[in-house]
Design an enzyme around this catalytic site. Sequence first.
Site, mmCIF file in Angstrom:
data_model
loop_
_atom_site.group_PDB
_atom_site.id
_atom_site.type_symbol
_atom_site.label_atom_id
_atom_site.label_comp_id
_atom_site.label_asym_id
_atom_site.label_seq_id
_atom_site.Cartn_x
_atom_site.Cartn_y
_atom_site.Cartn_z
ATOM 1 C CG ASP A 193 -1.892 1.162 1.347
ATOM 2 O OD1 ASP A 193 -2.616 1.214 0.207
ATOM 3 O OD2 ASP A 193 -2.078 1.816 2.059
ATOM 4 C CG MET A 274 -10.064 8.201 3.362
ATOM 5 S SD MET A 274 -11.614 8.223 2.142
ATOM 6 C CE MET A 274 -11.254 9.812 1.249
ATOM 7 N NE ARG A 275 -0.906 5.545 2.175
ATOM 8 C CZ ARG A 275 -1.003 4.915 3.392
ATOM 9 N NH1 ARG A 275 -1.524 3.828 3.230
ATOM 10 N NH2 ARG A 275 -0.653 5.535 4.513
ATOM 11 C CB ALA A 276 -6.844 4.448 -3.045
ATOM 12 C CB VAL A 279 -2.126 7.432 -4.611
ATOM 13 C CG1 VAL A 279 -1.523 7.018 -5.815
ATOM 14 C CG2 VAL A 279 -1.491 7.408 -3.390
#
Length: 664
Positions: A193, A274-276, A279
């Site tokens: 991730d 929420m990283r996706a 990014v």
Amino acid sequence: MTTPFPFTAVVGQDDLRLALLLNAVSPAVGGVLVRGEKGTAKSTAVRALSALLPEVSVVAGCRFSCDPAAPDPGCPDGPHEAGTGASRPSRMVELPVGASEDRLVGALDIERALAEGVKAFEPGLLADAHRGILYVDEVNLLHDHLVDLLLDAAAMGASYVEREGVSVRHASKFLLVGTMNPEEGELRPQLLDRFGLTVEVAASREPDQRVEVVRRRLAYDDDPAGFTARWADEESAVRQRIVAARELLPSVRLGDGALRQIAATCAAFEVDGMRADIVMARTAVALAAWAGRTDVLAEDVRQAALLALPHRRRRNPFDAPGLDEDKLDETLEEFGGPDDDPDPDPGPDGPGGGGGQPEPDDAPKGDGDTAARPEAGENGQPRPSGAGEQSPVRASEPFRAKVLSVPGIGEGAAGRRSRARTEHGRTTGARRPKGALTKLHLAATVQAAAPHQRARGRSGPGLVVRRDDLRQATREGREGNLVLFVVDASGSMAARQRMSAVKGAVLSLLLDAYQRRDKVGLVTFRGSAAEVALPPTSSVDAAAARLETLPTGGRTPLAAGLLRAHEVLRVERLRDPARRALVVLVTDGRATGGPEPVALAGRAARLFAADGVASVVVDCESGPVRLGLAGQLAGELGGTAVTLDELRADSIAGLVKDVQRRAA
């Protein structure tokens, strides 16, 4: 210094080059993971990227590459005065798979500590990589303790060192780039991730393109400097385009329509956290800047999804990464905003303009149609069977299995299963070194030297140390084992519901082996012989694919299966003598075919006991009347027997102790 292969001379691999260039434009994207088979220019392209990056300004003399415009107030070499900047090329620091913890994070400067009696910090690779690229080749083989340190630094943007009386914190913000061959195992989800983007690469099947690859490589090998000079103009053009895109980046507008598409896409593919979303947004902005535009368009969002989501979507561990592009297009169309441009300007052409993931043409196919045909004998005629052969059945839903470990303490490759003496683990003591000193135990060395300082004439602050004072640190961690599955596929196991449960149990144990970084092998027996369905490998998903296509039927040549497994272990022991084995025999204990099949199976089982091989028999016998043959077989093996139900994590609490007790 070796001249790197020019980035612009790499043939094909559009997605790989695009992902690397987007990170050059916007390091905030978060790096890239390159997955693919060996020999596909993964490392070549990554190493070539550093030559395209603009120079960085650093504080002169700072070992931690502080920015003179905003120096780190907590820099160990600080405080820094204004106006002390100097420019240098961007660094690409390589982290070897076998690196030590000290080399990665830094450690006490032993030489100065012993000679001058002062505590001084010697920076590691995380300090060298600050404001540059940290490249890990074969990142999926990186030891777990190094993965943990990388995760901490990537999450906090700083490295904290607390060891041997040294307490240091320094900035460590780097572009993380990793390459891996999925056949050798997968990455831990936490590290996976942390990579902003991922790309799948494969060798081209077009003869003309393959010819061009060979032609350029041979020309480079003959004259690296001359070949690089011929590509200087193309390299300069890409370098200038990166600089222009960086300058344009703050002006790119990410409209509400694009944001809705990003959020809807991440929700549709059920990514965690929420990283996706973040990014994807950064990648879409970088794509627009790379194309020379100030607005993010739907095509940027689509390309960003193809690069940022495949490794983040929810999937089973043995499913290949990838996105359903039809579903992606439907989502983007449904949530398209009013600020989308129906006829966008694609911008200037450049490397990596294409998008999408290629459909893999080398995925495991299993046995195909041959799996459903009867076994053929030496004369080509079907072998007789005790029961009609059945086509493969699907495995039942896998479950979480309790750990099965090999008793004792080994010295095998690092993993997460059994106890082992390792180079990278917690320190448990010290001893005199046998041969070359590899891991100094500082406290024990000082303690051994301290009583002799007056006799050795010490007069200054430095400690007088001799060879006899040095102590080797002994460390204990976990190792990966060879888990060899020996599966009964005979007619007595052929009931569809029963075989489905058996496959589900084996799949669950494969999942456990996947998480614990084991090698796995698969031996099956049925009819009149046994076969090695999968030689020992680190690719656990290959074992799962073979299990899926496993047919059943015929007699039960139990002895043949055990003898074949014993031979596999013998050969593997020659290849990797330090790796200990755990045999998991999945059977109901019956043996048929040939003279005295039960006695012959018992003699074969005693070979494992004589070699001290740890083993577990998964008893698949069912019905109101049970013969208990699997339990007897476990006794011959020197192992233990468990039922399918007892393999579940909540039903197997005493299994490991039982295995150890029987092996003692």
